[in-house]
Design a protein around this motif. Structure first.
Motif, mmCIF file in Angstrom:
data_model
loop_
_atom_site.group_PDB
_atom_site.id
_atom_site.type_symbol
_atom_site.label_atom_id
_atom_site.label_comp_id
_atom_site.label_asym_id
_atom_site.label_seq_id
_atom_site.Cartn_x
_atom_site.Cartn_y
_atom_site.Cartn_z
ATOM 1 N N GLU A 173 24.497 23.713 4.047
ATOM 2 C CA GLU A 173 24.284 25.147 4.294
ATOM 3 C C GLU A 173 25.613 25.875 4.463
ATOM 4 N N LYS A 174 26.541 25.268 5.203
ATOM 5 C CA LYS A 174 27.844 25.897 5.428
ATOM 6 C C LYS A 174 28.639 25.944 4.119
ATOM 7 N N LEU A 175 28.577 24.866 3.333
ATOM 8 C CA LEU A 175 29.252 24.828 2.032
ATOM 9 C C LEU A 175 28.750 25.950 1.139
ATOM 10 N N ALA A 176 27.432 26.140 1.086
ATOM 11 C CA ALA A 176 26.860 27.210 0.258
ATOM 12 C C ALA A 176 27.294 28.584 0.760
ATOM 13 N N GLU A 177 27.344 28.754 2.076
ATOM 14 C CA GLU A 177 27.754 30.035 2.659
ATOM 15 C C GLU A 177 29.205 30.370 2.320
ATOM 16 N N ILE A 178 30.055 29.364 2.371
ATOM 17 C CA ILE A 178 31.483 29.589 2.186
ATOM 18 C C ILE A 178 31.881 29.585 0.709
ATOM 19 N N ASP A 179 31.510 28.527 0.026
ATOM 20 C CA ASP A 179 32.021 28.295 -1.328
ATOM 21 C C ASP A 179 31.054 28.672 -2.444
ATOM 22 N N ASP B 176 30.705 19.251 10.459
ATOM 23 C CA ASP B 176 31.390 19.099 11.747
ATOM 24 C C ASP B 176 32.484 20.145 11.973
ATOM 25 N N ILE B 177 33.358 20.327 11.010
ATOM 26 C CA ILE B 177 34.540 21.179 11.224
ATOM 27 C C ILE B 177 34.256 22.661 10.962
ATOM 28 N N TYR B 178 33.833 22.996 9.754
ATOM 29 C CA TYR B 178 33.599 24.408 9.433
ATOM 30 C C TYR B 178 32.494 25.025 10.295
ATOM 31 N N SER B 179 31.629 24.217 10.864
ATOM 32 C CA SER B 179 30.515 24.725 11.674
ATOM 33 C C SER B 179 30.875 24.906 13.150
ATOM 34 N N ARG B 180 32.082 24.548 13.522
ATOM 35 C CA ARG B 180 32.490 24.700 14.922
ATOM 36 C C ARG B 180 32.572 26.182 15.295
ATOM 37 N N PRO B 181 32.331 26.518 16.557
ATOM 38 C CA PRO B 181 32.310 27.919 16.968
ATOM 39 C C PRO B 181 33.680 28.526 17.276
ATOM 40 N N LEU C 12 36.468 29.302 15.613
ATOM 41 C CA LEU C 12 37.069 30.269 14.684
ATOM 42 C C LEU C 12 35.981 30.810 13.764
ATOM 43 N N ASP C 13 36.151 32.050 13.329
ATOM 44 C CA ASP C 13 35.223 32.562 12.324
ATOM 45 C C ASP C 13 35.626 32.011 10.952
ATOM 46 N N LEU C 14 34.749 32.160 9.987
ATOM 47 C CA LEU C 14 35.002 31.580 8.662
ATOM 48 C C LEU C 14 36.214 32.197 7.972
ATOM 49 N N LYS C 15 36.440 33.473 8.177
ATOM 50 C CA LYS C 15 37.614 34.108 7.575
ATOM 51 C C LYS C 15 38.896 33.468 8.110
ATOM 52 N N SER C 16 38.976 33.265 9.415
ATOM 53 C CA SER C 16 40.161 32.632 10.010
ATOM 54 C C SER C 16 40.334 31.213 9.495
ATOM 55 N N ARG C 17 39.239 30.485 9.358
ATOM 56 C CA ARG C 17 39.314 29.119 8.838
ATOM 57 C C ARG C 17 39.835 29.111 7.400
ATOM 58 N N GLU C 18 39.388 30.046 6.601
ATOM 59 C CA GLU C 18 39.854 30.091 5.209
ATOM 60 C C GLU C 18 41.304 30.546 5.110
ATOM 61 N N ILE C 19 41.740 31.436 5.977
ATOM 62 C CA ILE C 19 43.156 31.821 5.993
ATOM 63 C C ILE C 19 44.007 30.580 6.271
ATOM 64 N N LEU D 180 40.426 29.835 -2.455
ATOM 65 C CA LEU D 180 40.682 31.258 -2.677
ATOM 66 C C LEU D 180 39.367 31.985 -2.959
ATOM 67 N N HIS D 181 38.509 31.359 -3.743
ATOM 68 C CA HIS D 181 37.166 31.926 -3.942
ATOM 69 C C HIS D 181 36.449 32.027 -2.592
ATOM 70 N N ALA D 182 36.551 30.961 -1.800
ATOM 71 C CA ALA D 182 35.891 30.941 -0.492
ATOM 72 C C ALA D 182 36.438 32.045 0.408
ATOM 73 N N ALA D 183 37.753 32.230 0.411
ATOM 74 C CA ALA D 183 38.356 33.277 1.238
ATOM 75 C C ALA D 183 37.797 34.649 0.866
ATOM 76 N N LEU D 184 37.669 34.894 -0.415
ATOM 77 C CA LEU D 184 37.067 36.158 -0.861
ATOM 78 C C LEU D 184 35.604 36.238 -0.415
ATOM 79 N N ASN D 185 34.895 35.120 -0.500
ATOM 80 C CA ASN D 185 33.478 35.095 -0.116
ATOM 81 C C ASN D 185 33.254 35.402 1.360
ATOM 82 N N VAL D 186 34.215 35.029 2.210
ATOM 83 C CA VAL D 186 34.013 35.214 3.660
ATOM 84 C C VAL D 186 34.755 36.432 4.213
ATOM 85 N N GLY D 187 35.264 37.296 3.344
ATOM 86 C CA GLY D 187 35.793 38.570 3.813
ATOM 87 C C GLY D 187 37.273 38.821 3.693
#
Length: 131
Positions: A11-17, A46-51, A53-60, A80-87
């Motif tokens: 679910e997180k992979l689909a949301e991000i990438d 485990d990692i991307y789902s942790r509370p 940092l927000d997804l934008k910060s994680r992608e930065i 880079l696609h993911a970073a655009l996807n999360v804001g």
């Protein structure tokens, strides 16, 4: 537990990438399907789902790290696609990549900028207006 991690990771992979992440998973099926499972469970479940940092910060952070490595262009493209996807805006991405010149060197920053140019072209994003 593992099935929960896997489902959360998918679910997180689909949301991000989006489809970019699924392409990576699909490409691994013929050579290392267990690695794809590990990537989904650990990386995204485990990692991307942790509370913390927000997804934008994680992608930065991810874009900066992959750029600094200097040898991870395919992974940088996905993120880079993911970073655009999360804001992240295209201008923010360019600034992140330029910042890497200071810490990872000009070759790494240039490589990152050229990967970003590809990603932006794929998405129809123009940063600099043609003369």
């Amino acid at each position: 537990m593992s099935e929960d991690r896997y489902q959360l990771g998918l679910e997180k992979l689909a949301e991000i990438d989006g489809e970019q992440g699924q392409k990576v998973v699909d490409a691994l099926q013929s050579i290392a399907p267990e690695f794809a499972t590990l990537m989904i469970e650990f990386g995204f479940g485990d990692i991307y789902s942790r509370p913390g940092l927000d997804l934008k910060s994680r992608e930065i952070a991810t874009v900066a790290a992959l750029t600094a490595l200097g040898n991870a262009a395919p992974q940088l493209k996905v993120h880079l696609h993911a970073a655009l996807n999360v804001g992240c805006s295209p201008k923010e991405i360019v600034e992140i990549l330029m910042q890497m010149a200071l810490y990872a060197g000009f070759p790494a920053a240039l490589n990152g900028l050229f990967v970003a140019k590809e990603v932006f072209a794929e998405r129809g994003i123009e940063l600099v207006e043609a003369p």
